[in-house]
Design a protein around this motif. Structure first.
Motif, short mmCIF file in Angstrom:
data_model
loop_
_atom_site.label_atom_id
_atom_site.label_comp_id
_atom_site.label_asym_id
_atom_site.label_seq_id
_atom_site.Cartn_x
_atom_site.Cartn_y
_atom_site.Cartn_z
N ASP A 34 0.08 -0.29 -2.67
CA ASP A 34 -0.54 0.90 -2.31
C ASP A 34 -1.90 1.12 -3.07
N LEU A 35 -3.08 1.01 -2.29
CA LEU A 35 -4.18 0.97 -2.94
C LEU A 35 -4.76 2.51 -3.07
N LYS A 36 -4.11 3.51 -2.60
CA LYS A 36 -4.44 5.01 -2.48
C LYS A 36 -5.66 5.26 -1.61
N GLY A 37 -6.35 6.10 -1.86
CA GLY A 37 -7.49 6.54 -0.86
C GLY A 37 -6.86 7.86 0.06
N ARG A 38 -7.57 8.42 0.71
CA ARG A 38 -7.02 9.63 1.63
C ARG A 38 -8.14 9.71 3.00
N SER B 10 -2.96 0.29 2.30
CA SER B 10 -1.94 -0.68 1.44
C SER B 10 -2.64 -2.09 1.57
N MET B 11 -2.26 -2.90 0.62
CA MET B 11 -2.35 -4.42 0.94
C MET B 11 -1.28 -5.37 0.76
N VAL B 12 -1.22 -6.46 1.24
CA VAL B 12 -0.42 -7.56 0.92
C VAL B 12 -0.95 -8.73 0.89
#
Length: 338
Positions: free
Chosen positions: A145-149, A130-132
């Protein structure tokens, strides 16, 4: 510590950021190349967890990010801006939690775009990123939420020469790469590289107008370089555990990438090669005294463009410094305590 903890401010003075118990402290030169002040607490008297991410914008300002305890068993991220090495930093400002509430989810990373906006990245409870980000006229955008696993602790944020922010993250058996398509946009997951990687070894660097390069150690112990769109290239055998410190600098008239690391022998080692020309080869050269196992290394350039290297031992608080001599090659002055 995530990022370059040895930096040069816009007034030319060098400073270092230290983790000390439940606080962040800063030491700075009284003048370029001069004596150093004692450590000072950064951001007020808030209690922090022992984690720190550091990023620096084109304006020379340092952006600091850490976790602080909030209510029982929960934490939140905080941000501070440091405008001048010898001035007090702004108080820690709460910027929230990637999952709204909860405990620490991972070590943050921070990069600053061409407009001076900090972008803070951290793993979320779902295993993605996640990024802010700061707004251009003050305040913060919502968390994204930038996704990814299966993202591990290892995040490396970097600002390219384009001024756009990129992020690399280690996952089991590979590296994920996000990139902004335009300034202020949400970074997009662009590419996943399948490669064996040792956790805790990512380090990213802007290396050309078009590219950033991420360095990592593979399972065979080789220090490798990867630019998205290409294949990873072994540079040389890793000298020790953990990530390298890396900067671009001019050596004998050439644009070079300089790497530094605490070696398994306990000394600092350096290697340099023409930027983005890993095929030219590189070799480690040892320097300085033997250091404790917890020692970290960081690189910067001073006001005169000379390479400066620092080693910091968190356990003892010992800070050592050296500068490049004014002669061909990478000859260094004697390491001295600060």
């Amino acid at each position: 510590m995530n990022g370059d903890w040895l930096i040069r401010g816009r007034d030319g003075r060098l400073s270092v950021y230290l983790l000390s118990e439940a606080a962040v402290r800063c030491r700075a030169e009284r003048g370029p190349g001069g004596p150093w002040d004692p450590p000072r607490t950064v951001g007020g008297d808030q209690r922090l967890h022992p984690v720190l991410a550091v990023g620096q914008g084109p304006d020379g300002y340092a952006h600091l990010v850490s976790w602080r305890p909030t209510v029982r068993d929960e934490s939140g991220l905080v941000h501070s801006t440091h405008f001048r090495p010898r001035l007090a930093a702004l108080d820690w400002n709460p910027i929230g939690h990637p999952d709204r509430t909860g405990g620490r989810t991972g070590s943050p990373a921070v990069a600053v775009d061409a407009q001076g906006r900090a972008h803070v990245f951290v793993r979320n409870k779902g295993g993605g990123v996640s990024m802010v980000a700061q707004k251009e006229k003050g305040g913060w955008d919502p968390w994204r939420d930038l996704k990814g696993r299966e993202v591990q602790e290892d995040l490396a944020a970097v600002t390219g020469e384009s001024g756009r922010v990129e992020l690399y993250a280690a996952v089991p058996g590979g590296i994920l790469h996000w990139r902004q398509e335009e300034p202020g946009a949400q970074p997009v997951l662009e590419e996943a590289l399948e490669t064996p990687i040792r956790p805790g070894t990512l380090r990213a660097l802007a290396t050309s107008p078009e590219s950033t390069t991420v360095f990592f150690t593979d399972e065979a112990g080789d220090l490798c370089a990867w630019r998205p769109g290409g294949k990873p290239v072994p540079v040389l055998a890793s000298a020790g555990p953990g990530p390298v410190s890396a900067i671009r600098c001019e050596l004998d008239g050439y644009d070079c990438t300089l790497l530094a690391q605490r070696s398994a022998s306990g000394r600092v080692v350096f290697a340099a090669y023409p930027t983005e020309q890993e095929s030219a080869g590189a070799w480690w050269a040892e320097s300085g005294p033997q250091l404790p196992a917890d020692a970290r290394v960081s690189l910067a350039e001073d006001e005169d463009g000379r390479v400066v290297a620092a080693s910091l031992s968190p356990g003892s608080g010992e800070l050592l410094l050296t500068r490049r001599k004014d002669e061909p090659g990478l000859a260094l002055e004697a390491w001295r305590p600060v």
